[in-house]
Design an enzyme around this catalytic site. Sequence first.
Site, short mmCIF file in Angstrom:
data_model
loop_
_atom_site.label_atom_id
_atom_site.label_comp_id
_atom_site.label_asym_id
_atom_site.label_seq_id
_atom_site.Cartn_x
_atom_site.Cartn_y
_atom_site.Cartn_z
N HIS A 115 4.19 -0.69 8.42
CA HIS A 115 2.96 -0.01 8.79
C HIS A 115 2.05 0.00 7.56
O HIS A 115 2.41 0.53 6.51
CB HIS A 115 3.25 1.42 9.24
N HIS A 132 5.07 11.47 5.92
CA HIS A 132 4.26 11.37 4.72
C HIS A 132 4.10 12.73 4.04
O HIS A 132 3.96 13.76 4.71
CB HIS A 132 2.88 10.84 5.11
N GLU A 175 -5.76 15.69 4.05
CA GLU A 175 -6.11 14.87 5.20
C GLU A 175 -6.58 15.75 6.35
O GLU A 175 -5.80 16.50 6.93
CB GLU A 175 -4.90 14.05 5.68
N HIS A 227 -3.72 18.46 7.15
CA HIS A 227 -2.46 18.38 6.42
C HIS A 227 -2.81 18.42 4.94
O HIS A 227 -3.36 17.46 4.39
CB HIS A 227 -1.70 17.10 6.80
N HIS A 280 3.95 15.73 7.03
CA HIS A 280 3.40 15.48 8.36
C HIS A 280 3.88 14.11 8.83
O HIS A 280 4.44 13.33 8.07
CB HIS A 280 1.87 15.55 8.34
#
Length: 449
Positions: free
Chosen positions: A292, A335, A341, A365, A371
Site C-alpha cells: 500500500h 499507523h 490527520e 487522529h 488508527h
Amino acid sequence: MADKLKYLSGFGNDFASEDPRCPGSLPQGQNNPQVCPYGLYAEQLSGTAFTAPREYNQRSWLYRIRPSVLHRPFQKIPQGEFSNNWDEDYPNPNQLRWHPFEIPKLSDVKVDFVEGLGSICGAGDAKTRHGVGIHIYACNGSMENKCFYNSDADMLIVPQQGSLHITTEFGKMYVAPNEICVIQQGIRFSVAVDGETRGYILEVFDGHFTLPNLGPIGANGLANPRDFLTPSACFEDRLVEEYTVVSKFQGRLFAAKQDHSPFDVVAWHGNYAPYKYDLSNFMVINAVAFDHVDPSVFTVLTCQSNKLGVAIADFVIFPPRWSVQEHTFRPPYYHRNCMSEFMGLICGNYEAKEEGFQPGGGSLHSMMTPHGPDHECFEKASKADLKPQKIAEGTMAFMFESSMSMAVTKWGNDTCLKVDHDYYKCWQTLRSHFNPDWKPGQAEGCDLQ
C-alpha cells in the site's frame, strides 16, 4: 450563471485581466501611473514581503473605482463558534470522529457563510504567523451587502453539500462539491448559496499553498498546473446604504461599514489571486506491484514549513482509482504518525471504514494516536481475492495533514454535539491471529478462518 464565468488557467502564473466593459483599463508599461485609465485607483496587494526571493514573491496590482481604505473604523463583533483559541479545552489524545455537522434550517433562522463558521481544531498562533486551523461552515443563506477577509491566513475551502457562488475582488468563482478553492490572506470575498450548504476549511498561517514536488514521478502527474482556474476581472460600481466588511484579525472578528461594494476592481495583474480546482482532474499515482503506497502520493496542495519535506499542512485526497497490488493488504495500513490527520468525506464511503464515517462529518487522529482499518475491513481485506479492482467509485475522501499537534476546541469536543463517542468500538473486536506453529514456507502466516 456558472457556465458563463471566465477563468484564467494555470498555477502561480503572472496573470493580467481587465473587465471587457473597460478595454485598456490596465496601465501599460508601469504599475501606478500618475493618472490611471478611466480615473481608477492603483492599489497593490502584497502576499509576501517585498524582499522575498523572486520565485516566492507574490503580489498583485488592482485598479479599482475606490481604494479599499475607504471605510469607517472596525468594531468587535460576536465570534460565534469561529475561533483560534486552541487552549480553551483540555487536550484529547483519543481517536475522534464526528457525525455530520448540523446545517441550520432556513425556517428557523437565516445563517450566512461567516455566521455559520465553527472551529474544530488547530494549533499555533495567528500573531506569530505559525499554525493551522480546521473549521466547518454550515449555512443556508447568502451574504448580502457583506464581505469577509482573513488577515491571518490563507483559506482552502472544500464544499461538501451545496455549491458556492463566490465573488472576490479579482472576479467570480463557482465552486461545487468535488471542487476546492483557495482564497489567500487579505482577499475580500462574499459567498452566495442556493440553500442548505456545508463544507470544510483549512487555514494556514505560515505561508501559501504550493504544488508538491514530483521528484522521480517526473514532469507530469498529481494536480497539473493548467487545471487550476483563477477568476477574471468583473467589477460592480454599486453604492449601498450600508455595506459590511468583516475582518478576521489575530483570531478575532471585526466589522467595518462603508457605502459601496468592495468588488469594484476593473482590472488587475499579478500572481497573488484566488483559484479553484476540480478534484476529478487529479492524476492518480498508485502502487502497481505490491504494498500500500504512502498517502503522500495523493497530495494536491502543500504549505511547507522551514524543515525540508515537512508540511505545515498538506491537502490530500483519496479519489476513485484502480487497486491492483498482489499479495498485499490493500486498505490503509495500521499507523501511528508524527503528523496530525484530520479526515473529511465529501461523498460516498471511505474504504477503511465504510460504516460510521459519513459525508459532512470528520475524524481526527492526533500525533502518535493509533488508527487504521476497523475489524470488518481487516477481515474482509485479509481474505479478498486480489483481482484488479476499481475502488472508491462515487467517493471522495480527503485529509488535512499537519506537522502541528492540533488541539480540539470546546465546540469540537462538546458543544457541537456531533462527537461519536462509540468510535473506539470499531476496533474492539479485532482479535489475535497469531499462530506460534507457523513455519517459513507456509502459504499463510496466521489463521484467518
